[in-house]
Design a protein around this motif. Structure first.
Motif, PDB file in Angstrom:
ATOM      1  N   GLU A 430       0.886  -1.351   0.236  1.00 16.91           N
ATOM      2  CA  GLU A 430      -0.076  -0.042  -0.241  1.00 16.91           C
ATOM      3  C   GLU A 430       0.809   1.368   0.100  1.00 16.91           C
ATOM      4  O   GLU A 430       0.722   2.088  -0.602  1.00 16.91           O
ATOM      5  N   ALA A 431       1.960   0.952   0.892  1.00 19.98           N
ATOM      6  CA  ALA A 431       2.832   2.348   0.803  1.00 19.98           C
ATOM      7  C   ALA A 431       3.510   2.350  -0.487  1.00 19.98           C
ATOM      8  O   ALA A 431       3.635   3.702  -1.219  1.00 19.98           O
ATOM      9  N   GLU A 432       3.867   1.698  -1.193  1.00 19.33           N
ATOM     10  CA  GLU A 432       4.692   1.478  -2.472  1.00 19.33           C
ATOM     11  C   GLU A 432       3.547   2.188  -3.433  1.00 19.33           C
ATOM     12  O   GLU A 432       3.882   3.011  -4.570  1.00 19.33           O
ATOM     13  N   THR A 433       2.465   1.606  -3.390  1.00 19.47           N
ATOM     14  CA  THR A 433       1.319   2.199  -4.437  1.00 19.47           C
ATOM     15  C   THR A 433       1.304   3.886  -4.103  1.00 19.47           C
ATOM     16  O   THR A 433       1.005   4.580  -5.057  1.00 19.47           O
ATOM     17  N   ALA A 434       1.001   4.018  -2.685  1.00 18.24           N
ATOM     18  CA  ALA A 434       0.857   5.363  -2.244  1.00 18.24           C
ATOM     19  C   ALA A 434       2.114   6.407  -2.929  1.00 18.24           C
ATOM     20  O   ALA A 434       1.878   7.447  -3.152  1.00 18.24           O
ATOM     21  N   ALA A 435       3.234   5.729  -2.525  1.00 14.96           N
ATOM     22  CA  ALA A 435       4.398   6.479  -3.164  1.00 14.96           C
ATOM     23  C   ALA A 435       4.618   6.650  -4.565  1.00 14.96           C
ATOM     24  O   ALA A 435       4.755   7.675  -5.256  1.00 14.96           O
ATOM     25  N   ALA A 436       3.967   5.461  -5.438  1.00 17.74           N
ATOM     26  CA  ALA A 436       3.735   5.809  -6.969  1.00 17.74           C
ATOM     27  C   ALA A 436       2.756   6.736  -6.986  1.00 17.74           C
ATOM     28  O   ALA A 436       2.817   7.659  -8.271  1.00 17.74           O
ATOM     29  N   VAL A 437       1.924   7.002  -6.387  1.00 15.25           N
ATOM     30  CA  VAL A 437       0.630   7.870  -6.568  1.00 15.25           C
ATOM     31  C   VAL A 437       1.205   9.158  -6.298  1.00 15.25           C
ATOM     32  O   VAL A 437       0.945  10.292  -7.070  1.00 15.25           O
ATOM     33  N   LYS A 438       1.945   9.391  -5.349  1.00 18.94           N
ATOM     34  CA  LYS A 438       2.577  10.508  -4.753  1.00 18.94           C
ATOM     35  C   LYS A 438       3.637  11.100  -5.963  1.00 18.94           C
ATOM     36  O   LYS A 438       3.680  12.351  -6.273  1.00 18.94           O
ATOM     37  N   GLY A 439       4.354   9.978  -6.470  1.00 17.69           N
ATOM     38  CA  GLY A 439       5.287  10.310  -7.593  1.00 17.69           C
ATOM     39  C   GLY A 439       4.635  11.250  -8.874  1.00 17.69           C
ATOM     40  O   GLY A 439       5.004  12.205  -9.411  1.00 17.69           O
ATOM     41  N   GLU A 440       3.227  10.364  -9.133  1.00 16.51           N
ATOM     42  CA  GLU A 440       2.517  10.930 -10.240  1.00 16.51           C
ATOM     43  C   GLU A 440       2.191  12.209 -10.016  1.00 16.51           C
ATOM     44  O   GLU A 440       2.055  13.133 -10.716  1.00 16.51           O
ATOM     45  N   PHE A 441       1.742  12.280  -8.773  1.00 11.79           N
ATOM     46  CA  PHE A 441       1.272  13.772  -8.152  1.00 11.79           C
ATOM     47  C   PHE A 441       2.171  14.772  -8.184  1.00 11.79           C
ATOM     48  O   PHE A 441       1.935  15.849  -8.994  1.00 11.79           O
ATOM     49  N   LEU A 442       3.458  14.309  -7.928  1.00  7.92           N
ATOM     50  CA  LEU A 442       4.440  15.447  -7.989  1.00  7.92           C
ATOM     51  C   LEU A 442       4.937  15.781  -9.468  1.00  7.92           C
ATOM     52  O   LEU A 442       4.990  17.092  -9.803  1.00  7.92           O
TER      53      LEU A 442
END
Length: 808
Positions: A430-442
């Protein structure tokens, strides 16, 4: 002292009394002395007493012996000689035995028993008895051999009869506590006495062989104390009846000497057999009791253990399973005995546990089994609930032969741990998914922030070149430009750190001159240093190899962060950049030293952490995100190097980093420095299509390109860009990457694929994303946002002069 004196008197009386009995009673029946008890009595008393009492006891024995000898009619000379030899024999026996057994002798120990029999019962009488009998024969005459044999046997019999018995009686309390008298034990002693009486009360049959088995039976039932007691009773009965003219001894017609010798041998053999057997029986009982206690202790541990302890034979059948199975599996241990443990396992895990067990079970004979392997598997409780178990099957071998006997296993319930592990894995995913989402957001934020910044900075630059702008207006424009660049630097820091965390930054090493990188960095930061009257200089870069294989962009970024921080926080003095290259290790070391406030030792571990600034006051004064040093550390580690700081508070700081840098190809000739050329311009009259969803960016590009004679057409998104390229021919296409309806990469691929009039024209990526990774091969070049005039014009010129792209 009084106890020692009393013991000495007791020894004197006992020695004299036994000597009198052993001489006078046989003499009364016209027999020679068949047994000499006094020496065994003294040896037993010495062995039962501490060494400090020995002189007193020996003195008492001398007194008693002299008295007994005088009463027997020995001359003073003979009396002194015999007493001396008797005392010497007893003392020698006690000394030799104590050297082996120590201060405490226990005839219940086989070692102590054998030591007394061999050293006290045989060696000492053989030595002293031979000397005494030889002197006696010399003084009074007689057959020397017969006298020696008789004398030595007398002493041996006395030592082996009364010595062990007294030593046992002295510790009777200990032996009774260990083995109390039982009805069977008393009955066995009575039977032994009756059998001895029957054998020695008649004179018709040589029934001596009936006594030793009964004595062995007593030794088996009552151990040491019973053996000693039976030995005394048998000796007493045999001697009394033999002296009185009864018993099988009188069937021997070779004379009283031979009869006495046979009796002595009989008693010695009987005692020598029964006492060692009793000692070994006592030791055997102690070993069995210890084994039972050990078994009970281990069984208690196994039954109290929280984990299951199990053992299966070589065929996989359970032969033992501890009560913990009731708690963990819900089965009674008896329900699993005789069955295969695999029946409770999850079907998908049976192969894994079978493989581990077979690896142990099928180990070839004579080959050491491989180390036990820990395996985790699922099993089902009796109620059907699935649990996780962990075990380590280990080959069990016979302790004597070493042959495999089965598999021993300790099985632990790890359901809670496995549940936690699964939860952690899910949380990590879940954290890795969130990190990927964060990267996409950034990434999206990068585009959304840089797009307006492109217009702000670009138009501010254009406005600054307007000749009619007033001084106040120019100052305002400078403030706008400065604020935009500051905001852009902050965004770049955040995005660079995000890409470092995601591993999206790739290195592009090439051969460069380190002097050029140093010069560019110092030139960029020179205005800031000059504004604070700081000396900014470099040392050692001219001594480094002329060319090094490094990523100049990343090295430049690290230097800008380190030197920029030094200039920012130093108010007076200098900032010095030192360059050093180690030829042997092939590593480049660069350090930045300043005369600023320094960093406290406690804070040095914090300054490379993300979003970390050690002084909030400095943060408010100088600004910044606190990511510069964290990004620098990430970049240096990405390049395979190390970074650190050395500082003392109030005495400045020295930041350093070290990276691997192989030397580049050398040149035999020094190239002449190329003077700066004018900004490259595209050919006049070229037609450029600008595809961007932001109207401000399109207007900025139009303003720049039309100023140099370029014809500009616009499209507001990817779909319109594809349509415009299909309808008309353009010399180049400037394509934004992030647009609604159709993104830049897809639009460029469609233009190439549709083979329209602009299908072979160069397409240039125009976005903030061009810095984040490798460029798609569909593009002929890239210019980043925020836009700079130099970047736009040089990229466009390069694309127009390059080879045309082939259409798909």
């Amino acid at each position: 002292m009084a106890a020692t004196l009393l013991a000495a008197l007791g020894v004197a009386f006992g020695f004299a009394f036994l000597a009198y009995v052993c001489v006078e009673i046989p003499r009364a029946y016209n027999h020679v002395t068949p047994i000499w008890l006094s020496n065994g009595f003294l040896a037993a008393c010495l062995l039962s007493s501490p060494s400090r009492r020995w002189p007193a006891l020996i003195a008492g024995a001398v007194l008693g012996a002299l008295t007994a000898g005088a009463h027997a009619g020995d001359s003073p000379l003979v009396n002194v000689i015999l007493v001396t030899l008797n005392i010497t024999e007893a003392t020698l026996a006690a000394y030799a035995v104590r050297r082996v057994t120590g201060d405490s002798i226990d005839l219940g120990r086989p070692r102590d028993m054998l030591a007394f029999v061999l050293l006290g019962g045989f060696m000492a009488p053989a030595i002293a008895g031979t000397a005494a009998s030889s002197i006696h024969t010399l003084l009074r005459g007689g057959d020397l051999v017969q006298n020696v044999i008789g004398w030595v046997l007398n002493d041996m019999l006395g030592m082996l009869t009364i010595g062990p018995c007294l030593l046992v009686f002295f510790k009777a309390g200990l032996y009774l506590r260990e083995r109390p008298l039982t009805r069977d034990g008393v009955l066995s002693i009575v039977i032994c006495c009756l059998m001895t009486t029957v054998v020695f009360a008649q004179a018709k049959y040589p029934l001596l062989f009936l006594v030793p088995p009964v004595m062995l039976f007593v030794a088996w039932r009552q151990e040491v104390l019973g053996a000693a007691l039976s030995a005394v009773l048998v000796a007493a009965i045999a001697l009394v009846l033999t002296i009185s003219g009864r018993g099988p001894i009188h069937l021997i017609l070779a004379g009283t000497g031979t009869q006495s010798t046979v009796l002595q041998l009989f008693l010695a053999v009987s005692i020598f057999v029964s006492l060692p057997v009793a000692a070994f029986q006592r030791q055997r009982r102690a070993i069995l009791a210890q084994a039972e206690r050990s078994e009970a202790r281990y069984r208690l541990l196994a039954e109290s253990a929280l984990d299951i302890i199990a053992h299966s034979d070589l065929h996989g059948q359970m032969t033992y399973i501890s009560p913990a199975a009731r708690t963990i599996l819900g089965y009674e241990p008896e329900e699993l005995l005789g069955t295969a443990y695999l029946k409770t396992l999850h079907e998908d895990d049976r192969a894994a546990i079978r493989r581990v067990v077979e690896l142990q079970r099928n180990c070839p004979e004579g080959v050491t089994a491989p180390p036990a392997e820990t395996v985790e598997y699922r099993a089902f409780r009796q109620d059907g609930r699935m649990i996780w178990l962990e075990s380590r099957p280990t080959l069990a071998c016979d302790p004597v032969t070493g042959a495999p006997t089965g598999i021993t296993d300790i099985i632990r319930d790890v359901t809670a741990r496995k549940t936690l592990e699964l939860d952690l894995r899910a949380a990590r995913a879940e954290a890795e998914t969130a990190a990927a989402v964060k990267g996409e957001f950034l990434a999206n934020m990068s585009h959304e922030l840089r797009t307006p910044l492109t217009a702000v900075i670009g138009f501010a630059n254009l406005l600054a070149d307007e000749p009619a702008l007033s001084q106040r207006g120019k100052r305002y424009v400078d403030r706008i430009t400065t604020g935009g660049r500051t905001l852009l630097a902050t965004i770049n820091d955040i995005l660079d750190f995000s890409r470092l965390e995601q591993g999206r930054i790739t290195l592009e090493p090439r051969t460069v001159a380190i002097t050029g990188v140093v010069s560019e960095v110092l030139e960029m930061l020179a205005p800031d240093a000059a504004a604070k009257n700081l000396v900014l200089r470099s040392v050692g870069d001219d001594t480094a190899p002329p060319e090094l294989f490094i990523d100049p962009e990343r090295v430049r970024q690290v230097l800008l962060n380190l030197i920029g921080n030094a200039v920012k926080f130093t108010e007076v003095g200098e900032v010095r950049l030192e360059t050093d290259y180690d030829i042997q290790t092939g590593r480049l070391r660069m350090s930045v030293t300043d005369t600023g406030p320094g960093v406290a030792e406690a804070d040095q571990a914090l300054i490379f952490a993300r979003f970390s600034q050690i002084d909030e006051a400095l943060n408010r004064e100088h600004g910044g995100t606190g990511l510069g040093l964290a990004i620098s550390r990430g970049l240096v580690e990405l390049m395979g190097g190390d970074i650190g700081v050395e500082s003392t508070l109030g005495q400045g700081a020295r930041f350093w980093f070290e990276i691997p840098a192989q030397t580049g190809p050398s040149h035999n000739e020094i190239e002449d420095e190329v003077e700066e050329t004018e900004l490259p311009l595209p050919p006049p009259g070229v037609r450029v299509l600008v595809v961007d969803d932001n109207a401000g960016n399109r207007e900025l590009v139009r303003s720049v390109l039309e100023a140099v004679g370029v014809h500009v057409a616009e499209a507001v998104d990817g779909e319109e860009g594809v349509a415009a390229a299909a309808a008309d021919a353009f010399d180049a296409i400037l394509m934004d990457l992030r647009m609604p309806r159709l993104d830049g990469v897809s639009a460029a691929q469609r233009i190439r694929a549709e083979a329209g009039p602009s299908a072979g024209s160069p397409i240039i990526a125009f976005s903030a994303d061009v810095r984040s990774g490798p460029l798609d091969p569909v593009f002929d070049g890239a210019t980043p946002k925020p836009l700079t005039v130099a970047s736009l014009l040089s990229t466009l010129s390069d694309a127009l002069t390059g080879p045309p792209k082939e259409t798909v």
